[in-house]
Design an enzyme around this catalytic site. Structure first.
Site, PDB file in Angstrom:
ATOM      1  CB  VAL A   1      34.710   9.189  73.327  1.00  0.00           C
ATOM      2  CG1 VAL A   1      34.183   9.338  71.900  1.00  0.00           C
ATOM      3  CG2 VAL A   1      33.816   9.956  74.292  1.00  0.00           C
ATOM      4  N   PRO A   2      35.154   5.745  72.304  1.00  0.00           N
ATOM      5  CG  PRO A   2      33.786   3.932  71.720  1.00  0.00           C
ATOM      6  CD  PRO A   2      33.772   5.250  72.457  1.00  0.00           C
ATOM      7  CB  CYS A   3      38.234   7.820  68.561  1.00  0.00           C
ATOM      8  SG  CYS A   3      39.619   7.949  69.708  1.00  0.00           S
ATOM      9  CG  HIS A   4      39.482   1.825  70.058  1.00  0.00           C
ATOM     10  ND1 HIS A   4      38.990   2.483  71.158  1.00  0.00           N
ATOM     11  CD2 HIS A   4      39.016   0.557  70.140  1.00  0.00           C
ATOM     12  CE1 HIS A   4      38.274   1.648  71.884  1.00  0.00           C
ATOM     13  NE2 HIS A   4      38.269   0.471  71.288  1.00  0.00           N
TER      14      HIS A   4
END
Length: 254
Positions: A155-158
């Site tokens: 889950v690409p929170c970056h």
């Protein structure tokens, strides 16, 4: 807010038979990621925990200890990762990837589901996530939920940044966040330069569509046809409509 998300967190309709070992242990594996090795913990229901090895000074021992402290279960080594993991870590959405995220609130799950839709090489501000889940005023709460993300990279929170164009905080520090974004070819220098000129949205004077600067559609606009705007409202006043792909949020940066 989208009611049916093809990449939402699925639940098994029927629990498969589980051995006593499966009830006691979860599995873990090390796989290649965008900045080196990534440790993953998973059960038959899906991936529960992920951490880049570079963020763990104690290596896989630290990972296994952190997982057990959070989930109360020991880990045993697996031979291969679950389906879809390698594709997701390469920036390719995979319908085969299953995530199992116990202990999260409905709000946190909604935040992660929206974040999971951000394509590789693009960013969205925190207020975009808040707007996507129907909670436009909950920007700070979105940041808190992303800080509690148990499966970063999957889950690409970056890819969630400040509305001002700055990368913002990250669970593993801003330096790693910047490295991840640059590895995906996000032009942070251009985004920062635009922000310094109070430009947070890019429009095309031929299509009359306005986007976030990192949107794939915005990157295709040639220099002579690019028009910059501070807000979506300003773009609308000049006859532009929001991009359907990146769905720029109406809220203006602070």
């Amino acid at each position: 807010m989208t009611t049916e998300d093809p990449f939402a967190f699925g639940d098994l309709t029927e629990e498969p038979p589980r051995s006593l070992v499966d009830l006691v242990y979860a599995s873990w594996v090390a796989v290649p990621g965008p900045l080196g090795e990534v440790f993953l913990a998973f059960t038959r229901q899906g991936v529960e925990y992920a951490r880049p090895a570079a963020a763990l000074p104690d290596g896989d021992g630290g990972f296994r200890a952190a997982y057990r402290a959070r989930f109360g279960r020991p880990l045993r080594r697996a031979d291969a990762p679950p389906a879809g993991v390698l594709a997701a870590l390469s920036g390719r959405p995979s319908r085969a990837l299953r995530l199992h995220l116990p202990g999260l609130s409905d709000f946190e799950r909604a935040v992660l589901a929206a974040t999971r839709r951000i394509p590789a090489g693009q960013t969205r501000p925190y207020n975009w996530v808040a707007a996507q889940i129907g909670r436009p005023r909950a920007v700070r709460a979105v940041g808190t939920a992303l800080g509690n993300n148990p499966v970063p990279l999957l889950v690409p929170c970056h890819r969630v940044t400040k509305a001002t164009g700055e990368p913002g905080g990250y669970v593993f520090g801003p330096a790693m966040k910047e490295r991840l974004l640059r590895a995906e070819r996000v032009n942070l220098d251009e985004v920062g330069d635009l922000a310094r000129h109070r430009v947070f949205f890019i429009g095309s004077d031929t299509t009359r569509i306005v986007c976030y600067p990192t949107c794939a559609n915005a990157r295709r606009i040639t220099e002579r046809h690019r028009r910059g705007f501070r807000t979506v409202e300003e773009a609308r006043a000049h006859g532009y409509r929001p991009c359907k792909h990146c769905a720029p949020a109406a809220a203006a940066p602070a």
